[in-house]
Design a protein around this motif. Structure first.
Motif, PDB file in Angstrom:
ATOM      1  N   LEU A  50     -31.712  -1.443 -31.193  1.00 14.59           N
ATOM      2  CA  LEU A  50     -31.255  -0.158 -30.666  1.00 14.59           C
ATOM      3  C   LEU A  50     -31.281  -0.140 -29.141  1.00 14.59           C
ATOM      4  CD1 LEU A  50     -30.453   2.826 -30.885  1.00 14.59           C
ATOM      5  CD2 LEU A  50     -32.882   3.376 -31.234  1.00 14.59           C
ATOM      6  N   SER A  51     -32.285  -0.762 -28.552  1.00 13.50           N
ATOM      7  CA  SER A  51     -32.401  -0.752 -27.089  1.00 13.50           C
ATOM      8  C   SER A  51     -31.221  -1.433 -26.417  1.00 13.50           C
ATOM      9  CB  SER A  51     -33.700  -1.448 -26.659  1.00 13.50           C
ATOM     10  OG  SER A  51     -33.711  -2.800 -27.102  1.00 13.50           O
ATOM     11  N   GLU A  52     -30.551  -2.336 -27.136  1.00 11.36           N
ATOM     12  CA  GLU A  52     -29.425  -3.085 -26.564  1.00 11.36           C
ATOM     13  C   GLU A  52     -28.079  -2.415 -26.834  1.00 11.36           C
ATOM     14  OE1 GLU A  52     -29.746  -5.648 -24.690  1.00 11.36           O
ATOM     15  OE2 GLU A  52     -31.821  -6.261 -25.021  1.00 11.36           O
ATOM     16  N   VAL A  53     -28.030  -1.472 -27.769  1.00 10.52           N
ATOM     17  CA  VAL A  53     -26.729  -0.876 -28.129  1.00 10.52           C
ATOM     18  C   VAL A  53     -26.743   0.650 -28.006  1.00 10.52           C
ATOM     19  CG1 VAL A  53     -26.004  -2.773 -29.621  1.00 10.52           C
ATOM     20  CG2 VAL A  53     -27.348  -0.888 -30.598  1.00 10.52           C
ATOM     21  N   SER A  54     -27.720   1.185 -27.268  1.00  8.58           N
ATOM     22  CA  SER A  54     -27.804   2.647 -27.162  1.00  8.58           C
ATOM     23  C   SER A  54     -26.597   3.230 -26.431  1.00  8.58           C
ATOM     24  CB  SER A  54     -29.104   3.060 -26.467  1.00  8.58           C
ATOM     25  OG  SER A  54     -29.150   2.535 -25.151  1.00  8.58           O
ATOM     26  N   GLU A  55     -25.925   2.424 -25.576  1.00  7.14           N
ATOM     27  CA  GLU A  55     -24.724   2.886 -24.882  1.00  7.14           C
ATOM     28  C   GLU A  55     -23.526   1.992 -25.218  1.00  7.14           C
ATOM     29  OE1 GLU A  55     -25.325   3.512 -20.727  1.00  7.14           O
ATOM     30  OE2 GLU A  55     -26.861   5.045 -21.038  1.00  7.14           O
ATOM     31  N   TYR A  56     -23.532   1.451 -26.431  1.00  2.88           N
ATOM     32  CA  TYR A  56     -22.473   0.523 -26.842  1.00  2.88           C
ATOM     33  C   TYR A  56     -21.111   1.213 -26.907  1.00  2.88           C
ATOM     34  CZ  TYR A  56     -20.364  -3.411 -29.358  1.00  2.88           C
ATOM     35  OH  TYR A  56     -19.569  -4.475 -29.721  1.00  2.88           O
ATOM     36  N   ALA A  57     -21.097   2.516 -27.172  1.00  2.00           N
ATOM     37  CA  ALA A  57     -19.825   3.247 -27.248  1.00  2.00           C
ATOM     38  C   ALA A  57     -19.054   3.131 -25.937  1.00  2.00           C
ATOM     39  CB  ALA A  57     -20.091   4.716 -27.576  1.00  2.00           C
ATOM     40  N   ILE A  58     -19.752   3.217 -24.823  1.00  2.00           N
ATOM     41  CA  ILE A  58     -19.105   3.113 -23.509  1.00  2.00           C
ATOM     42  C   ILE A  58     -18.621   1.692 -23.272  1.00  2.00           C
ATOM     43  CG2 ILE A  58     -19.455   3.384 -21.021  1.00  2.00           C
ATOM     44  CD1 ILE A  58     -21.695   5.399 -21.692  1.00  2.00           C
ATOM     45  N   ASP A  59     -19.473   0.716 -23.587  1.00  2.00           N
ATOM     46  CA  ASP A  59     -19.153  -0.684 -23.289  1.00  2.00           C
ATOM     47  C   ASP A  59     -18.035  -1.218 -24.185  1.00  2.00           C
ATOM     48  OD1 ASP A  59     -21.191  -0.586 -21.417  1.00  2.00           O
ATOM     49  OD2 ASP A  59     -22.704  -1.258 -22.836  1.00  2.00           O
ATOM     50  N   LEU A  60     -18.045  -0.861 -25.465  1.00  2.24           N
ATOM     51  CA  LEU A  60     -16.999  -1.331 -26.374  1.00  2.24           C
ATOM     52  C   LEU A  60     -15.640  -0.769 -25.965  1.00  2.24           C
ATOM     53  CD1 LEU A  60     -16.238  -2.906 -28.954  1.00  2.24           C
ATOM     54  CD2 LEU A  60     -16.590  -0.774 -30.230  1.00  2.24           C
ATOM     55  N   ARG A  61     -15.620   0.495 -25.589  1.00  2.00           N
ATOM     56  CA  ARG A  61     -14.362   1.100 -25.152  1.00  2.00           C
ATOM     57  C   ARG A  61     -13.829   0.367 -23.924  1.00  2.00           C
ATOM     58  NH1 ARG A  61     -14.525   7.388 -24.848  1.00  2.00           N
ATOM     59  NH2 ARG A  61     -14.660   7.024 -27.084  1.00  2.00           N
ATOM     60  N   SER A  62     -14.712  -0.002 -23.012  1.00  2.00           N
ATOM     61  CA  SER A  62     -14.303  -0.718 -21.812  1.00  2.00           C
ATOM     62  C   SER A  62     -13.788  -2.111 -22.156  1.00  2.00           C
ATOM     63  CB  SER A  62     -15.483  -0.816 -20.837  1.00  2.00           C
ATOM     64  OG  SER A  62     -15.152  -1.584 -19.713  1.00  2.00           O
TER      65      SER A  62
END
Length: 686
Positions: A640-652
């Motif tokens: 979880l600590s590595e993907v807590s902001e995955y929504a932003i990064d995947l979109r980018s």
């Protein structure tokens, strides 16, 4: 606004990439149909649909707006939906309430990601479409290049109904292929002009393509086509509607929302070719709980679906609804289908931006609004009889980004919960959670723009100031070894004494906490066993490494001693907590981190980037498969600590084409370097 029968109503959802000009187009159509005296501009923050302070500040649409207009004895409900991906649910609600979609494409930018995504979605649900190729007046815009790109991307079903007079800086008007007329525009006023001689053959060829497509929708028309007989305007209209409904044609109109060119032809195409709500072939987004599709008959029993909620701190709650059958009448007794409760709306009206247009009745197929019905929520069914079936509730996109927030002051904190609850009512993809373990207030959404907008709305709409704080990851602690310890509590100086003495064996188990006793000979009386267990359970809340809860541990009480006078429950509870601290520290304590299951949907071309990025996040790829749309579905797991902001990064990474869902899987031991950082951070905080 006068009354319109169901067959004279058209409902049209505006969809497309952010910045394609949907709001400007809505504004221009309001002006052309004399609903407003002058068109507003997004840059001037004075458009009818973008009336929210947050929309005006950002210069983008955040919520869906309904813009009813009248054109040639028809009523058209324009549902202006945001193009920004964080507000996808607003577009989905607009599409649900419409019989067709108007895809707005910026001719100067070409086919953008939003156009691709909404094309794919409308294809999936078999929703008819009309394309408006906007901004034809921009420099270097080439109509033929745009049409060629559309054919390559979406197929030959994209059928131009117009050509352009000039292009780019020289753009001055539109050629109507079906009527074989040309128009030059001066502002929003069209002047008919002769088709240039050099373009006549081009118009005839384009007309023949349209007629051939229409002929394929009906055997009688096909015979007429082969015999060389001309089609009537009525046959062309009916054939185009059939082709739109069976998915074999997507009409294209070119023009400019800024200059007004082509807008009259767009409205003509909407009323001529778009299906009426009561067309039996029309798409409907509302089915009953048993799967039945309801005919849009204004004389049938009343059933209406609430598809959007707006909460205004001054006006109160506004519920937008579509009448699927029957007629909503002012003063009529209405019921909430799910509970049978009586509803007493203050009035019935049409919503246009933030303006209310009062009416006495709203027939099947039309869209209206109630105000101040606090019991109504998005997805509810309104009925005229308590024994009527309700409509299925739709599944909204799952939020996959989480922010932790704190109020700026005690006064803000007191108002935070009720204010957040009102924002949740407006947007089903916005969720709020108060984490019992970390004590943090968590807001969840589809993206950072949505969450930032909600934080700003708290301030502008409800006067609540908040700020973002680092998200606390809910780590756990456990043991990997065994230990055997004594916990002894003795206090015998002055007054009543306290004495408790326990010997406890600790060992790891897969999960949770287990207490056992193996006491022989009464060394610890049975009546103190619950106190020992309670002392251990309370100690689980804070582990020795970094103060996180302890799990996966078995404690066995096997010996001890007591004092006939000074022993009591409290003494044994304290003795147990002493034993717990010593026992866990001696049994190889380790840090556990939460692991998430991820399902990532991406086009093929981004597969390598996504897999490489997942490895950098300490993730594991579990498998891949191709979904029904031809995209790759990647199954993975990561901390979880590595993907807590995955929504932003995947979109980018995927230019907005990728999406994912995540669910909690389990806890796993954190690597030493990770554990060391977490433990060090906890010591610093202390």
């Amino acid at each position: 606004m006068k009354k319109y029968a169901t067959d004279r109503i058209r409902n049209l959802a505006f969809v497309g990439h952010s910045g394609s000009g949907k709001t400007s187009l809505g504004e221009a159509l309001l002006y052309l149909t004399k609903a407003i005296d002058r068109p507003g501009r997004v840059e001037d923050k004075n458009t009818i649909s973008d009336y929210d302070a947050e929309e005006q500040a950002r210069g983008i649409s955040i919520g869906m707006s309904v813009l009813p207009i009248e054109w040639k004895d028809y009523k058209i409900n324009l549902l202006d939906a945001p193009g920004y991906f964080d507000f996808e649910n607003e577009a989905l609600m607009a599409l649900r309430a419409s019989e067709a979609a108007l895809m707005v494409i910026d001719a100067s930018a070409g086919i953008e990601v939003g156009s691709e995504l909404y094309w794919k979605y409308t294809e999936k649900i078999h929703l008819p479409r009309v394309i408006f190729l906007n901004k034809m007046d921009k420099p270097h815009v080439d109509f033929n290049v745009n049409v060629s790109d559309l054919h390559q991307k979406f197929g030959k079903k994209v059928i131009p109904l117009t050509l352009t007079l000039g292009q780019g800086d020289d753009f001055e008007g539109i050629i109507d292929i079906i009527d074989k007329k040309a128009f030059r525009y001066n502002g929003f006023k069209a002047e008919e002009v002769p088709i240039p001689e050099i373009r006549v053959a081009e118009v005839e060829a384009a007309y023949d393509e349209i007629v051939e497509l229409i002929a394929m929708t009906d055997d009688a028309l096909m015979n007429k086509f082969f015999e060389g007989e001309p089609f009537t305007f009525e046959e062309i209209a009916e054939g185009m509607t059939s082709a739109m409904l069976d998915g074999s044609a997507v009409p294209l109109i070119a023009g400019s929302a800024t200059t007004g060119a082509g807008l009259d032809l767009l409205l003509d195409a909407i009323v001529k070719y778009m299906p009426a709500p009561n067309d039996e072939r029309a798409h409907t987004g509302f089915r009953t709980e048993d799967g039945e599709t309801i005919a849009m008959n204004p004389d049938a029993p009343l059933r209406a679906a609430v598809f959007k909620t707006i909460v205004d701190p001054f006006v109160g709650k506004v519920s937008l609804f579509k009448v699927v059958s029957g007629t909503v009448k002012k003063g009529q007794e209405l019921y909430l289908q799910s509970t049978g409760e009586t509803l007493k709306p203050a009035g019935v009206f049409f919503e246009r931006g933030k303006s209310h247009i009062d009416t006495d009745e709203i027939p099947a197929g039309d869209i209206g609004a109630f105000s101040k019905l606090d019991k109504l929520e998005t997805g509810d069914t309104i009925v005229g009889s308590r024994d009527t079936n309700g409509f299925k509730r739709v599944r909204h996109p799952e939020p996959n980004l989480m922010f932790a927030i704190e109020a700026d002051s005690k006064n803000d904190d007191d108002k935070l919960s009720p204010s957040l609850a009102k924002l949740v009512e407006e947007d089903p993809t916005f969720q709020v959670e108060r984490n019992k373990e970390t004590k943090q207030v968590l807001i969840k959404g589809l993206g950072n723009v949505q969450l930032e907008a909600m934080m700003n709305k708290l301030k502008t709409k409800y006067g609540v100031s908040v700020h973002r704080v680092p998200l606390i990851i809910p780590y756990r602690e456990t043991i990997r070894g065994k230990s055997d310890v004594q916990g002894r509590h003795k206090k015998q100086s002055g007054g009543a004494g306290q004495f408790g003495d326990v010997f406890i064996r600790f060992e790891p188990i897969p999960d949770g906490f287990e207490f056992a006793e193996e006491v022989f000979g009464g060394s610890v009386p049975k009546n103190y066993f619950p106190a020992v267990e309670k002392g251990l359970e309370e100690s689980l809340a804070k582990g020795p490494l970094a103060g996180y809860p302890v799990t996966g541990i078995k404690a066995t009480l096997y010996d001890g001693s007591y004092h006939p006078v000074d022993s009591n429950e409290m003494a044994f509870k304290i003795a147990a907590s002493i034993a717990f601290k010593k026992g866990v520290e001696a049994a190889m304590p380790v840090l556990l981190e939460p692991i998430m299951n991820l399902e990532i949907t991406i086009p093929d071309e981004y597969l390598g980037d996504v897999m490489g990025d997942m490895n950098k996040r300490r993730g594991r790829i579990l498998g891949m498969e191709q979904d029904a749309d031809g995209d790759q579905l990647v199954h993975a797991e990561a901390p979880l600590s590595e993907v807590s902001e995955y929504a932003i990064d995947l979109r980018s990474m995927t230019q907005g084409r990728g999406s994912f869902t995540s669910t909690f899987k389990n806890y796993e031991q954190a690597p030493k370097e990770v554990a060391d950082k977490v433990i060090a951070a906890s010591k610093t905080e202390e």
